[in-house]
Design a protein around this motif. Structure first.
Motif, PDB file in Angstrom:
ATOM      1  N   GLY A  98       0.813  -1.212   0.000  1.00 31.31           N
ATOM      2  CA  GLY A  98       0.000   0.000   0.000  1.00 31.31           C
ATOM      3  C   GLY A  98       0.846   1.261   0.000  1.00 31.31           C
ATOM      4  N   ASP A  99       0.722   2.056  -1.065  1.00 27.75           N
ATOM      5  CA  ASP A  99       1.454   3.319  -1.211  1.00 27.75           C
ATOM      6  C   ASP A  99       0.417   4.432  -1.301  1.00 27.75           C
ATOM      7  N   ILE A 100       0.408   5.340  -0.342  1.00 29.78           N
ATOM      8  CA  ILE A 100      -0.655   6.356  -0.279  1.00 29.78           C
ATOM      9  C   ILE A 100      -0.570   7.353  -1.428  1.00 29.78           C
ATOM     10  N   THR A 101       0.527   7.344  -2.196  1.00 33.26           N
ATOM     11  CA  THR A 101       0.620   8.225  -3.366  1.00 33.26           C
ATOM     12  C   THR A 101       0.412   7.460  -4.671  1.00 33.26           C
ATOM     13  N   ASP A 102       0.100   6.169  -4.570  1.00 38.69           N
ATOM     14  CA  ASP A 102      -0.115   5.330  -5.767  1.00 38.69           C
ATOM     15  C   ASP A 102       1.102   5.319  -6.690  1.00 38.69           C
ATOM     16  N   GLY A 103       2.287   5.362  -6.094  1.00 38.32           N
ATOM     17  CA  GLY A 103       3.505   5.234  -6.883  1.00 38.32           C
ATOM     18  C   GLY A 103       3.956   6.485  -7.604  1.00 38.32           C
ATOM     19  N   LEU A 104       3.377   7.646  -7.295  1.00 40.20           N
ATOM     20  CA  LEU A 104       3.791   8.887  -7.960  1.00 40.20           C
ATOM     21  C   LEU A 104       5.231   9.240  -7.584  1.00 40.20           C
ATOM     22  N   PRO A 105       5.940   9.971  -8.454  1.00 44.30           N
ATOM     23  CA  PRO A 105       7.326  10.345  -8.158  1.00 44.30           C
ATOM     24  C   PRO A 105       7.430  11.164  -6.870  1.00 44.30           C
ATOM     25  N   LEU A 106       8.488  10.923  -6.120  1.00 43.72           N
ATOM     26  CA  LEU A 106       8.741  11.638  -4.867  1.00 43.72           C
ATOM     27  C   LEU A 106      10.123  12.274  -4.906  1.00 43.72           C
ATOM     28  N   VAL A 107      10.222  13.474  -4.368  1.00 42.79           N
ATOM     29  CA  VAL A 107      11.508  14.103  -4.077  1.00 42.79           C
ATOM     30  C   VAL A 107      11.530  14.406  -2.587  1.00 42.79           C
ATOM     31  N   VAL A 108      12.565  13.943  -1.902  1.00 37.18           N
ATOM     32  CA  VAL A 108      12.702  14.167  -0.463  1.00 37.18           C
ATOM     33  C   VAL A 108      13.812  15.187  -0.239  1.00 37.18           C
ATOM     34  N   LEU A 109      13.500  16.265   0.485  1.00 37.40           N
ATOM     35  CA  LEU A 109      14.464  17.311   0.787  1.00 37.40           C
ATOM     36  C   LEU A 109      15.095  17.058   2.159  1.00 37.40           C
ATOM     37  N   ILE A 110      16.434  17.090   2.223  1.00 37.07           N
ATOM     38  CA  ILE A 110      17.150  16.950   3.489  1.00 37.07           C
ATOM     39  C   ILE A 110      18.250  17.998   3.575  1.00 37.07           C
ATOM     40  N   ASN A 111      18.720  18.246   4.803  1.00 37.56           N
ATOM     41  CA  ASN A 111      19.896  19.090   5.007  1.00 37.56           C
ATOM     42  C   ASN A 111      20.589  18.643   6.285  1.00 37.56           C
ATOM     43  N   ASP A 112      21.559  19.418   6.754  1.00 32.78           N
ATOM     44  CA  ASP A 112      22.301  18.969   7.922  1.00 32.78           C
ATOM     45  C   ASP A 112      21.550  19.187   9.228  1.00 32.78           C
ATOM     46  N   GLY A 113      20.296  19.614   9.144  1.00 33.10           N
ATOM     47  CA  GLY A 113      19.404  19.622  10.298  1.00 33.10           C
ATOM     48  C   GLY A 113      18.464  18.436  10.296  1.00 33.10           C
ATOM     49  N   SER A 114      18.595  17.563   9.302  1.00 35.56           N
ATOM     50  CA  SER A 114      17.773  16.346   9.224  1.00 35.56           C
ATOM     51  C   SER A 114      18.491  15.239   9.982  1.00 35.56           C
ATOM     52  N   ALA A 115      17.898  14.776  11.060  1.00 36.05           N
ATOM     53  CA  ALA A 115      18.597  13.822  11.924  1.00 36.05           C
ATOM     54  C   ALA A 115      17.679  12.682  12.341  1.00 36.05           C
ATOM     55  N   SER A 116      18.319  11.553  12.668  1.00 31.87           N
ATOM     56  CA  SER A 116      17.655  10.442  13.345  1.00 31.87           C
ATOM     57  C   SER A 116      16.472   9.909  12.539  1.00 31.87           C
ATOM     58  N   ALA A 117      15.248  10.089  13.050  1.00 27.87           N
ATOM     59  CA  ALA A 117      14.077   9.513  12.398  1.00 27.87           C
ATOM     60  C   ALA A 117      13.916   9.999  10.962  1.00 27.87           C
ATOM     61  N   SER A 118      14.251  11.260  10.699  1.00 33.93           N
ATOM     62  CA  SER A 118      14.132  11.762   9.328  1.00 33.93           C
ATOM     63  C   SER A 118      15.148  11.088   8.408  1.00 33.93           C
ATOM     64  N   GLU A 119      16.305  10.694   8.967  1.00 28.62           N
ATOM     65  CA  GLU A 119      17.303   9.976   8.174  1.00 28.62           C
ATOM     66  C   GLU A 119      16.858   8.538   7.895  1.00 28.62           C
TER      67      GLU A 119
END
Length: 460
Positions: A274-295
Motif C-alpha cells: 500500500g502506497d498512499i501516493t499510488d507510486g507517484l514520483p517523490l523528491v525528499v528534501l534533506i539538510n544537515d538539520g535532518s537527523a535520526s528519524a528523518s534519516e
C-alpha cells in the motif's frame, strides 16, 4: 531493580550494596566491581561530610548519574521526574519553551534545529548557532539538561540568549517563551505537485501525514504528478513514526533494522503493501538539520529507489535511544542500538548523501567552499560508524588542523574563556521553507518533478 536502588540510594550502605553489582564473568571481575563501588561510596561520603558547604544527597546522586551516562555518548542521560514528564509531553507534540532542538558541543549549547513557527524560529536562530550565555550567564559548566531547564519557563516570560554564529560578531536575542504546539505536518499544492513538510516525528505524525496529503490532493483538484516531502531541519523523534511514514510510500521490503549489543535482539521493520501516493514520483528534501528519524525515512526511500533525495548531507545520527522508566525516580535515556538502512548502511557520523546536492541559495557553495556544518560526528563522544566508514567531516577537520598548524594566527571560532562582546544585533530573517520564491532547494525539487512528469519512457 538494580537501577531503581541506585537512584534511590541516599546512604553509603546502599551505594555499596551487593544488589548493585552486575553479574560478572568470574570472581576477579566481581572483586574489581566491588572495589570500584566502594571507591564511589567513599568519594560520595567525603563530599557529603567535607565539602565547604552542605550538599543535597539527591542532587549529588543525580549529578553522578548524569556524569556516568553523558560520558557514554552525547544522547544518553538521566531525566529526573520533572524532566522525564517534559520529555513525555514533547513526544506528544506540545510543550513549553523556545522551540529549539539542541545538543552540547565543547561546553556550549549548539542548535541542531529550530522548530517551525516557534519563538526561536521566528527570531531567526539557525542550525549550527552556539548559545554561549543565557540571561548573561555562561552555559559552560552546565549539563545539557540544566541548560534546557534554564531555557524553559512560564509562557510569556523573556530570556536573553547570546548567539555565536560563524562569520558574525556575537549578538543577543530576546526570546519570549511560549507553549510550543507542534504541527508536525503541513502541506500545500504548487500546480499539480503536492508539497508536504514534516517538521518532526511525534506520536501523531503518520496520521497527520495521511490527513494532510488527502487535503493537498483535494487542493490540486486533478491527478497529481508528484510530491515533495520536506524533511529539512527535522531533528527526528519516534522510531515507530519514522517506520510508519516510510511504510506509507513503500509497497514491500525492509524499512530499517536496529542492531544492539546482543545479535539476538536485532529487529527488522518491513513495509506492508500500500502506497498512499499510488507510486507517484517523490523528491525528499534533506539538510544537515535532518537527523535520526528523518534519516531513517530518507535512507529507506533512497535504498528502495522510491524517491530522489535532494539537498545537502544529513546530520548523521544513526543511534537509537530507549527511555527506560525508573518508577518514582524519572527515567534514563540510554543508547541501546544502531539503526541500518535497508541496504545495510549505518549512517552514524556519516549521514545520508543526497542523490542531487543542492545548497540553499545556489548550486555551488558561496566562494567555492562548503560552509561549516554541524553533524553527529562533530559531537564529543559520538559513536563511531560500525562499518568503518570515515566521516567526511572528520576528514575535513584533519585538513583544517593542518592548515591551523601552519597558520599561527588561527583562532577557535568560539571563545572559551570569556563572554563574547555581544551586541543587540538582529539576525537575518530565516529562509521561509515552503516558498519557492525564497526557497531555492524547493524550487529545484519542483522543477525536477515537472521534468519527470514531461518525460515518459517508451513502453517496452
Amino acid at each position: 531493580m538494580i537501577r531503581k536502588i541506585l537512584v534511590a540510594a541516599g546512604t553509603v550502605a546502599l551505594l555499596s550494596s551487593t544488589a548493585l553489582v552486575p553479574v560478572a564473568a568470574n570472581a576477579a571481575e566481581r572483586k574489581e566491581t566491588y572495589r570500584l563501588l566502594d571507591l564511589f561510596a567513599e568519594v560520595f561520603d567525603k563530599v557529603r561530610t567535607e565539602y565547604v558547604e552542605p550538599v543535597n544527597d539527591e542532587e549529588l546522586i543525580e549529578a553522578a548519574l548524569n556524569g556516568m551516562l553523558s560520558s557514554l555518548d552525547p544522547h544518553s542521560g538521566y531525566l529526573n521526574p520533572k524532566n522525564s514528564k517534559d520529555m513525555d509531553i514533547q513526544t506528544r507534540g506540545e510543550f513549553g519553551g523556545l522551540g529549539l532542538e539542541v545538543t552540547m558541543e565543547n561546553g556550549w549549547v549548539k542548535v541542531v534545529s529550530p522548530i517551525d513557527d516557534t519563538p526561536a524560529f521566528r527570531a531567526g536562530l539557525q542550525p549550527g548557532d552556539f548559545l554561549t550565555h543565557l540571561d548573561g550567564e555562561p552555559v559552560q559548566g552546565l549539563s545539557l539538561t540544566d541548560a534546557v531547564d534554564r531555557m524553559r519557563g512560564p509562557p510569556g516570560t523573556d530570556i536573553k540568549v547570546t548567539i555565536r554564529r560563524t562569520g558574525m560578531e556575537p549578538f543577543d536575542v530576546k526570546l519570549t517563551r511560549a507553549v510550543i504546539k507542534v504541527q508536525t505536518v503541513k502541506g500545500q499544492a504548487f500546480g499539480e505537485i503536492g508539497y508536504i513538510r514534516v517538521s518532526q516525528f511525534s506520536a501523531t505524525t503518520e496520521t497527520d501525514l495521511r490527513r494532510v496529503l488527502t487535503q493537498v490532493r483535494k487542493e490540486i483538484g486533478k491527478p497529481a504528478t508528484g510530491f515533495v516531502i520536506d524533511l529539512r531541519n527535522n531533528p527526528g523523534g519516534l522510531l515507530d513514526q519514522a517506520v510508519a511514514v516510510s511504510d506509507d510510500f513503500l509497497e514491500q521490503g525492509e524499512i530499517v533494522s536496529t542492531r544492539s549489543r546482543r545479535p539476538e535482539d536485532t529487529q527488522r521493520y518491513n513495509a506492508r503493501s500500500g502506497d498512499i501516493t499510488d507510486g507517484l514520483p517523490l523528491v525528499v528534501l534533506i539538510n544537515d538539520g535532518s537527523a535520526s528519524a528523518s534519516e531513517i525515512v530518507a535512507g529507506a526511500l533512497q535504498d528502495h529507489k522510491r524517491a530522489v533525495i535532494l539537498g545537502t548531507r544529513s546530520f548523521g545520527k544513526g543511534s537509537v535511544q530507549t527511555l527506560i522508566p525508573l518508577p518514582g525516580h524519572g527515567s534514563i535515556r540510554l543508547t541501546t542500538a544502531r539503526y541500518y538502512t535497508p541496504s545495510g548502511r549505518s549512517i552514524q557520523a556519516v549521514g545520508i548523501e543526497p542523490d542531487i546536492k543542492v545548497y540553499p541559495s545556489k548550486v555551488e557553495p558561496i566562494g567555492g567552499v562548503e560552509r561549516d556544518r554541524r553533524s553527529e560526528a562533530s559531537l564529543r563522544k559520538a559513536l563511531p560508524n560500525p562499518n568503518g566508514t570515515p566521516s567526511p567531516d572528520k576528514e575535513k577537520d584533519k585538513d583544517k588542523d593542518k592548515d591551523a598548524k601552519s597558520t599561527p594566527t588561527a583562532k577557535p571560532d568560539v571563545k572559551q574563556d570569556a563572554k563574547p562582546d555581544a551586541k543587540p544585533e538582529t539576525p537575518p530573517a530565516p529562509v521561509k521553507l515552503g516558498d519557492p520564491t525564497q526557497d531555492y532547494q524547493l524550487s529545484r525539487a519542483l522543477d525536477l518533478l515537472r521534468g519527470l512528469s514531461v518525460y515518459r519512457p517508451p513502453a517496452r
